[in-house]
Design a protein around this motif. Sequence first.
Motif, PDB file in Angstrom:
ATOM      1  N   GLN A   1       0.826  -1.217   0.000  1.00 46.29           N
ATOM      2  CA  GLN A   1       0.000   0.000   0.000  1.00 46.29           C
ATOM      3  C   GLN A   1       0.861   1.269   0.000  1.00 46.29           C
ATOM      4  OE1 GLN A   1      -3.561   0.371   0.622  1.00 46.29           O
ATOM      5  NE2 GLN A   1      -4.204  -1.651   1.315  1.00 46.29           N
ATOM      6  N   GLY A   2       2.170   1.097  -0.117  1.00 48.13           N
ATOM      7  CA  GLY A   2       3.060   2.268  -0.148  1.00 48.13           C
ATOM      8  C   GLY A   2       3.277   2.908   1.208  1.00 48.13           C
ATOM      9  N   ILE A   3       3.107   2.134   2.268  1.00 51.06           N
ATOM     10  CA  ILE A   3       3.275   2.658   3.629  1.00 51.06           C
ATOM     11  C   ILE A   3       4.613   2.174   4.181  1.00 51.06           C
ATOM     12  CG2 ILE A   3       2.350   2.522   5.993  1.00 51.06           C
ATOM     13  CD1 ILE A   3      -0.447   2.325   4.673  1.00 51.06           C
ATOM     14  N   LYS A   4       5.352   3.095   4.827  1.00 47.53           N
ATOM     15  CA  LYS A   4       6.666   2.748   5.378  1.00 47.53           C
ATOM     16  C   LYS A   4       6.522   1.754   6.530  1.00 47.53           C
ATOM     17  CE  LYS A   4       8.375   7.433   4.703  1.00 47.53           C
ATOM     18  NZ  LYS A   4       8.457   8.650   5.521  1.00 47.53           N
ATOM     19  N   VAL A   5       7.552   0.938   6.716  1.00 47.43           N
ATOM     20  CA  VAL A   5       7.554  -0.048   7.798  1.00 47.43           C
ATOM     21  C   VAL A   5       8.798   0.180   8.661  1.00 47.43           C
ATOM     22  CG1 VAL A   5       7.617  -2.500   8.398  1.00 47.43           C
ATOM     23  CG2 VAL A   5       6.366  -1.749   6.357  1.00 47.43           C
ATOM     24  N   ARG A   6       8.555   0.391   9.950  1.00 42.83           N
ATOM     25  CA  ARG A   6       9.664   0.544  10.898  1.00 42.83           C
ATOM     26  C   ARG A   6       9.623  -0.614  11.882  1.00 42.83           C
ATOM     27  NH1 ARG A   6      10.601   4.722  15.545  1.00 42.83           N
ATOM     28  NH2 ARG A   6       8.489   5.401  15.083  1.00 42.83           N
ATOM     29  N   GLY A   7      10.755  -1.257  12.092  1.00 41.14           N
ATOM     30  CA  GLY A   7      10.837  -2.352  13.063  1.00 41.14           C
ATOM     31  C   GLY A   7      11.603  -1.887  14.281  1.00 41.14           C
ATOM     32  N   VAL A   8      10.978  -1.960  15.443  1.00 38.49           N
ATOM     33  CA  VAL A   8      11.647  -1.548  16.675  1.00 38.49           C
ATOM     34  C   VAL A   8      12.049  -2.800  17.460  1.00 38.49           C
ATOM     35  CG1 VAL A   8      11.387  -0.305  18.864  1.00 38.49           C
ATOM     36  CG2 VAL A   8      10.393   0.634  16.772  1.00 38.49           C
ATOM     37  N   ILE A   9      13.281  -2.798  17.950  1.00 36.47           N
ATOM     38  CA  ILE A   9      13.775  -3.939  18.734  1.00 36.47           C
ATOM     39  C   ILE A   9      13.878  -3.514  20.198  1.00 36.47           C
ATOM     40  CG2 ILE A   9      15.573  -5.678  18.989  1.00 36.47           C
ATOM     41  CD1 ILE A   9      16.501  -4.990  16.137  1.00 36.47           C
ATOM     42  N   SER A  10      13.077  -4.147  21.053  1.00 35.31           N
ATOM     43  CA  SER A  10      13.113  -3.812  22.478  1.00 35.31           C
ATOM     44  C   SER A  10      14.228  -4.591  23.176  1.00 35.31           C
ATOM     45  CB  SER A  10      11.760  -4.105  23.123  1.00 35.31           C
ATOM     46  OG  SER A  10      11.438  -5.464  22.972  1.00 35.31           O
ATOM     47  N   CYS A  11      14.593  -4.107  24.354  1.00 33.05           N
ATOM     48  CA  CYS A  11      15.591  -4.785  25.217  1.00 33.05           C
ATOM     49  C   CYS A  11      16.912  -5.054  24.492  1.00 33.05           C
ATOM     50  CB  CYS A  11      15.021  -6.099  25.746  1.00 33.05           C
ATOM     51  SG  CYS A  11      13.580  -5.896  26.791  1.00 33.05           S
ATOM     52  N   THR A  12      17.418  -4.070  23.754  1.00 35.83           N
ATOM     53  CA  THR A  12      18.641  -4.304  22.968  1.00 35.83           C
ATOM     54  C   THR A  12      19.906  -4.337  23.819  1.00 35.83           C
ATOM     55  OG1 THR A  12      18.819  -1.949  22.503  1.00 35.83           O
ATOM     56  CG2 THR A  12      17.745  -3.314  20.823  1.00 35.83           C
ATOM     57  N   VAL A  13      19.854  -3.786  25.036  1.00 30.68           N
ATOM     58  CA  VAL A  13      21.056  -3.831  25.888  1.00 30.68           C
ATOM     59  C   VAL A  13      20.796  -4.514  27.223  1.00 30.68           C
ATOM     60  CG1 VAL A  13      22.333  -1.901  24.888  1.00 30.68           C
ATOM     61  CG2 VAL A  13      20.616  -1.443  26.616  1.00 30.68           C
ATOM     62  N   GLY A  14      19.536  -4.613  27.616  1.00 32.46           N
ATOM     63  CA  GLY A  14      19.234  -5.254  28.891  1.00 32.46           C
ATOM     64  C   GLY A  14      17.778  -5.663  28.968  1.00 32.46           C
ATOM     65  N   CYS A  15      17.527  -6.708  29.748  1.00 30.84           N
ATOM     66  CA  CYS A  15      16.181  -7.272  29.874  1.00 30.84           C
ATOM     67  C   CYS A  15      15.878  -7.461  31.359  1.00 30.84           C
ATOM     68  CB  CYS A  15      16.136  -8.611  29.134  1.00 30.84           C
ATOM     69  SG  CYS A  15      14.702  -9.623  29.539  1.00 30.84           S
ATOM     70  N   PRO A  16      14.629  -7.199  31.789  1.00 30.17           N
ATOM     71  CA  PRO A  16      14.308  -7.381  33.209  1.00 30.17           C
ATOM     72  C   PRO A  16      14.390  -8.837  33.658  1.00 30.17           C
ATOM     73  CG  PRO A  16      12.316  -6.902  31.936  1.00 30.17           C
ATOM     74  CD  PRO A  16      13.477  -6.690  31.020  1.00 30.17           C
ATOM     75  N   TYR A  17      14.352  -9.779  32.703  1.00 34.45           N
ATOM     76  CA  TYR A  17      14.379 -11.210  33.042  1.00 34.45           C
ATOM     77  C   TYR A  17      15.742 -11.842  32.785  1.00 34.45           C
ATOM     78  CZ  TYR A  17       9.485 -10.023  32.420  1.00 34.45           C
ATOM     79  OH  TYR A  17       8.276  -9.390  32.484  1.00 34.45           O
ATOM     80  N   GLU A  18      16.404 -11.430  31.688  1.00 29.41           N
ATOM     81  CA  GLU A  18      17.656 -12.078  31.292  1.00 29.41           C
ATOM     82  C   GLU A  18      18.903 -11.286  31.654  1.00 29.41           C
ATOM     83  OE1 GLU A  18      17.666 -13.200  27.167  1.00 29.41           O
ATOM     84  OE2 GLU A  18      15.732 -14.219  27.294  1.00 29.41           O
ATOM     85  N   GLY A  19      18.723 -10.042  32.092  1.00 30.93           N
ATOM     86  CA  GLY A  19      19.898  -9.203  32.366  1.00 30.93           C
ATOM     87  C   GLY A  19      20.500  -8.681  31.067  1.00 30.93           C
ATOM     88  N   GLU A  20      21.838  -8.674  30.979  1.00 28.95           N
ATOM     89  CA  GLU A  20      22.497  -8.114  29.782  1.00 28.95           C
ATOM     90  C   GLU A  20      22.167  -8.933  28.537  1.00 28.95           C
ATOM     91  OE1 GLU A  20      26.329  -6.537  29.375  1.00 28.95           O
ATOM     92  OE2 GLU A  20      26.519  -6.011  31.500  1.00 28.95           O
ATOM     93  N   ILE A  21      22.018  -8.234  27.425  1.00 29.96           N
ATOM     94  CA  ILE A  21      21.701  -8.876  26.139  1.00 29.96           C
ATOM     95  C   ILE A  21      22.939  -8.828  25.244  1.00 29.96           C
ATOM     96  CG2 ILE A  21      20.297  -8.649  24.034  1.00 29.96           C
ATOM     97  CD1 ILE A  21      18.717  -9.729  26.445  1.00 29.96           C
ATOM     98  N   ASP A  22      23.273  -9.957  24.659  1.00 29.73           N
ATOM     99  CA  ASP A  22      24.438 -10.018  23.774  1.00 29.73           C
ATOM    100  C   ASP A  22      24.117  -9.293  22.466  1.00 29.73           C
ATOM    101  OD1 ASP A  22      26.257 -11.376  21.601  1.00 29.73           O
ATOM    102  OD2 ASP A  22      27.113 -11.898  23.566  1.00 29.73           O
ATOM    103  N   PRO A  23      25.048  -8.454  21.967  1.00 29.73           N
ATOM    104  CA  PRO A  23      24.794  -7.741  20.712  1.00 29.73           C
ATOM    105  C   PRO A  23      24.429  -8.659  19.542  1.00 29.73           C
ATOM    106  CG  PRO A  23      26.731  -6.826  21.794  1.00 29.73           C
ATOM    107  CD  PRO A  23      26.336  -8.049  22.574  1.00 29.73           C
ATOM    108  N   SER A  24      24.885  -9.926  19.585  1.00 28.64           N
ATOM    109  CA  SER A  24      24.558 -10.848  18.487  1.00 28.64           C
ATOM    110  C   SER A  24      23.046 -11.055  18.362  1.00 28.64           C
ATOM    111  CB  SER A  24      25.253 -12.200  18.696  1.00 28.64           C
ATOM    112  OG  SER A  24      24.772 -12.824  19.880  1.00 28.64           O
ATOM    113  N   GLN A  25      22.328 -10.913  19.490  1.00 29.84           N
ATOM    114  CA  GLN A  25      20.863 -11.022  19.457  1.00 29.84           C
ATOM    115  C   GLN A  25      20.255  -9.849  18.683  1.00 29.84           C
ATOM    116  OE1 GLN A  25      19.999 -14.264  20.107  1.00 29.84           O
ATOM    117  NE2 GLN A  25      18.182 -13.336  21.029  1.00 29.84           N
ATOM    118  N   VAL A  26      20.851  -8.669  18.858  1.00 31.76           N
ATOM    119  CA  VAL A  26      20.382  -7.472  18.133  1.00 31.76           C
ATOM    120  C   VAL A  26      20.619  -7.665  16.635  1.00 31.76           C
ATOM    121  CG1 VAL A  26      20.631  -4.964  17.870  1.00 31.76           C
ATOM    122  CG2 VAL A  26      20.856  -6.019  20.142  1.00 31.76           C
TER     123      VAL A  26
END
Length: 306
Positions: free
Chosen positions: A138-163
């Motif tokens: 439909q000609g509409i832009k798509v933005r993907g947001v990635i949450s918890c890119t540096v830390g998570c309340p459950y897992e702690g630090e997030i490895d950059p490879s996950q990002v």
Amino acid sequence: MKHSYPDQVLIVDVSPRDGLQNESKTVPTAIKQALIEDLMAAGIKKLEATSFVSPKWVPQMGDNSQLLDALKPTRNDDVCYSVLVPNMRGFENAIVHRPDEIVIFGSASETFSQKNINCSIDESIERFAPVAAAAKAQGIKVRGVISCTVGCPYEGEIDPSQVAYVTERLVEIGAEQIGIADTIGVGTPIKVQRAIQAALEHVDISAISGHFHDTYGQALSNTLAALQLGVREFDTSVAGLGGCPYAKGATGNVATEDVVYMLHGMGIRTGIDLDKLVSAGERISAFLERPNGSNVTRALISQRQS
């Protein structure tokens, strides 16, 4: 060390959606409309207007269609209106209003994905794939947001490879822009730079935006760290609206006023009138009967009063 900063930055004010969605007090459509029009009057050129999620999960966004209808007469072609869309049903409800951009959201944390949207990272991407395809058709832009890119309340630090992995998956399904979000505000400058550099394995710096929460007072430092890598777009929230649900009493989104003050002080253009922005933040804070979360606003108002 000399850094080359961008001449201009695009500020995306997320207060109408991310800022208000967790408010326990119901915010009438007319107040949301006034907030959006105040932001536009201050020079905001991109904003998150609302989300098309089930009102059962986010009651505050239950008036999404009414709000977009109310905004129609004053809708400005120079302003990008974004809406958050979690699935095809949400997309079908949103498309009637012709948003300029849809936002889909993954997580760099497997546990957060399960707890937040009841599915794995891979399942969430599969759910978003038809939404992204339909939007692009439909000609509409798509933005993907990635949450918890540096830390998570459950897992702690997030490895950059996950990002890197989630960026690759979002780009595969058609996301044109990737938002790197520090959802719980635990990030520090080097960690944020590592997360951005991981995303850069799959997308150009011009397609990356930053979304930093100020829970630990690091959001401006993290914004500066992202600027140093060449990021030119940032999500912020007027008056710092939007608490952090994982840290009781903590601030959430970084205040738009504080980021704009910093950028203008660095000679970086935003096209935003800080005085009008302060007024917009004061108006919505007064309605919500809460103190304004912007340090800059508090300083400017104190200066005016003295």
